[in-house]
Scaffold this active site. Structure first.
Site, PDB file in Angstrom:
ATOM      1  N   TYR A  91       2.797  -4.999   2.253  1.00  0.00           N
ATOM      2  CA  TYR A  91       4.033  -5.528   2.192  1.00  0.00           C
ATOM      3  C   TYR A  91       4.330  -7.004   2.176  1.00  0.00           C
ATOM      4  CZ  TYR A  91       4.251  -0.456   2.696  1.00  0.00           C
ATOM      5  OH  TYR A  91       4.185   0.973   2.445  1.00  0.00           O
ATOM      6  N   TYR A 142      11.512   8.150   0.075  1.00  0.00           N
ATOM      7  CA  TYR A 142      10.173   7.424   0.069  1.00  0.00           C
ATOM      8  C   TYR A 142       8.996   8.532   0.370  1.00  0.00           C
ATOM      9  CZ  TYR A 142       6.126   4.535   1.526  1.00  0.00           C
ATOM     10  OH  TYR A 142       5.036   4.310   1.724  1.00  0.00           O
ATOM     11  N   ASP A 167       8.679  16.510   3.622  1.00  0.00           N
ATOM     12  CA  ASP A 167       8.045  15.480   3.973  1.00  0.00           C
ATOM     13  C   ASP A 167       8.404  15.316   5.326  1.00  0.00           C
ATOM     14  OD1 ASP A 167       6.889  13.089   4.285  1.00  0.00           O
ATOM     15  OD2 ASP A 167       7.295  12.343   2.472  1.00  0.00           O
ATOM     16  N   LYS A 195       1.747  10.228  10.582  1.00  0.00           N
ATOM     17  CA  LYS A 195       2.354   9.161  11.406  1.00  0.00           C
ATOM     18  C   LYS A 195       2.202   9.697  13.136  1.00  0.00           C
ATOM     19  CE  LYS A 195       5.388   6.115   8.802  1.00  0.00           C
ATOM     20  NZ  LYS A 195       5.413   6.586   7.392  1.00  0.00           N
TER      21      LYS A 195
HETATM   22  C1  LIG Z   1       4.946   6.729   6.097  1.00  0.00           C
HETATM   23  C2  LIG Z   1       5.510   7.776   5.288  1.00  0.00           C
HETATM   24  C3  LIG Z   1       4.723   8.159   4.067  1.00  0.00           C
HETATM   25  C4  LIG Z   1       3.382   7.546   3.754  1.00  0.00           C
HETATM   26  O1  LIG Z   1       2.307   7.548   4.879  1.00  0.00           O
HETATM   27  P1  LIG Z   1       1.200   6.590   5.083  1.00  0.00           P
HETATM   28  O2  LIG Z   1       0.316   7.090   6.282  1.00  0.00           O
HETATM   29  O3  LIG Z   1       1.822   5.207   5.365  1.00  0.00           O
HETATM   30  O4  LIG Z   1       0.411   6.797   3.466  1.00  0.00           O
HETATM   31  C5  LIG Z   1       5.190   9.214   3.499  1.00  0.00           C
HETATM   32  N1  LIG Z   1       6.088   9.742   3.509  1.00  0.00           N
HETATM   33  C6  LIG Z   1       7.184   9.334   4.506  1.00  0.00           C
HETATM   34  C7  LIG Z   1       8.459  10.312   4.705  1.00  0.00           C
HETATM   35  C8  LIG Z   1       6.717   8.513   5.332  1.00  0.00           C
HETATM   36  O5  LIG Z   1       7.414   7.812   6.268  1.00  0.00           O
END
Ligand SMILES: *Cc1c(COP(=O)(O)O)cnc(C)c1O
Length: 429
Positions: A26, A154, A247, A276
């Protein structure tokens, strides 16, 4: 010379040199300043090459929930490294991944019992989207090819993820053919008529799934919604007969004050994505979990109905060992209570910043605290200034936020919130 393994490490210009060969995330690379050089990490501290120490306000993008180099995780990874760092999961298996699958199934909401392991959050979302599409395809409902996502959502940076990420709204036309347009609606209100209900009533039989970031929309600006809103989105999706996809890549593992955000709404997703903090910030690993019903939708006589996905490093034993050790810590240490304590302290120390000139809004949920300011024009200056104040905080556009390790001591959290107040005051004086 070239075979000397320490070649180059004694030079100290590597932060500058990095700009020649490392493409940073980024970032506008043309005139990028050298990034902050890190020599090591320990607990809630990031140690810089010049010996300075920063209090970590990021958990390195929400991942290091126990702080860095927790001895229990270190020991588990070292032990695994000596025995079985990697083996393919195609036709083979190993104990760490089996144990991890069982434990995630026991902890996840509802009956999410079946897990496909991948290596990044974006890929976990890609798998969720493929899984939902193929689930309907296997049942002969091939017209269910569209997803509903939410404004400011996102879900990752890869092709499929861009299609359901509102943060890519303006970029999507530049990725035609890669980022497919789906439907985007505002989050529902707690009650009353809403766009989600309307769109489901109108197009319900075309919808493969509804995808949401439960309770906190992260990259879209650290926006918070109530458990009632989350519950309503789940209820509307499931009442309409489509799949509800949570998600929890950012919110999972204690961040919102419960192990998973969905618990606070009593929502039971059909598919859930994790990454994460899954390995406590140690290793790249992600998971896409499915219910018994979704899983059974892939049963058939041959591979034609099987889930066609399998990254080279799926279920990597080192990452699985780290994830198992991280789950141990959620069982033996009071992480969720620590998140609640951080929430109380963030509320006490950040809400007053709402009175400062230039501050537009203050939002807190669990161990996430965000101060939205009037413009994003100071963000690089602020990041630099935070380092001078001895903390690591990386503003996201016009949002100055912290997602610290859940283990952060109260006085260290005060250092973060104090720096936020000072730097925002300086920027908007
Ligand atoms: C960080 C994130 C992603 C993407 O994960 P990466 O490991 O960076 O590919 C997808 N969804 C959410 C809600 C996120 O915070």
């Amino acid at each position: 010379m070239t075979s000397n393994p320490t070649h180059g490490t004694e030079r100290t210009d590597w932060p500058e040199r990095s700009l020649d060969h490392v493409w940073y995330p980024y970032a506008q690379m043309r005139d990028m300043a050298p990034p902050v050089p890190v020599a090591g990490v320990e607990g809630t501290r990031i140690r810089l090459a010049d010996g300075r120490e920063l209090v970590d306000g990021t958990s390195s993008w929400w991942s290091a929930c126990h702080g860095y180099r927790h001895p229990h995780i270190m020991e588990a990874v070292h032990r695994q490294l000596d025995v079985l760092p990697h083996v393919m999961l195609g036709g083979m298996t190993h104990e760490p991944v089996v144990r991890l699958g069982e434990r995630l199934a026991a902890k996840a909401p509802g009956d999410l019992a079946h897990t496909m392991f991948t290596d990044s959050g974006s890929v976990a979302v890609e798998v969720a989207l493929k899984m939902a599409r193929q689930y309907w395809d296997n049942r002969g409902e091939t017209q269910r090819d569209t997803f509903i996502a939410f404004e400011n959502g996102y879900h990752g940076d890869t092709a499929g993820c861009m299609g359901v990420s509102d943060t890519y709204r303006d970029l999507r036309p530049r990725f035609t053919g890669l980022a497919h347009e789906h439907l985007t609606v505002p989050l529902p209100a707690e009650e009353g008529p809403c766009a989600l209900e309307r769109v489901l009533a109108e197009h319900g039989d075309r919808i493969a799934g509804v995808i949401i970031e439960p309770l906190i929309q992260g990259a879209g600006g650290m926006l918070v919604h109530s458990p009632k809103v989350l519950r309503r989105a789940a209820d509307l999706a499931q009442a309409a007969g489509t799949l509800f996809i949570a998600d929890e890549i950012a919110t999972g593992f204690g961040r919102t004050g419960s192990l998973f955000a969905c618990e606070q709404a009593g929502a039971e997703p059909d598919i859930m994505c994790l990454s994460k903090a899954l390995t406590g910030g140690t290793m790249a690993m992600a998971a896409t979990m499915a219910t018994e019903q979704v899983f059974a939708g892939f049963h058939g006589d041959d591979e034609s109905t099987a889930l066609m996905h399998g990254p080279t490093f799926t279920g990597n034993p080192l990452a699985a060992a780290a994830a198992n050790a991280s789950l141990d810590l959620f069982e033996t240490e009071p992480r969720v209570a620590q998140a609640a304590a951080l929430e109380a302290q963030l509320t006490e120390e950040l809400v007053p910043l709402g009175e400062l000139p230039g501050v537009v809004d203050v939002r807190i949920k669990g161990a996430m605290g965000a101060v939205q300011v009037a413009s994003d024009r100071h963000k690089d200056w602020m990041r630099h200034r935070f380092v001078e104040h001895g903390v690591w905080i990386r503003p996201l556009g016009d949002v100055v936020y912290v997602t610290p390790p859940l283990t952060l001591a109260a006085e260290d959290l005060s250092r973060l919130t104090d720096a936020m107040g000072r730097v925002v005051r300086e920027a908007f004086a």
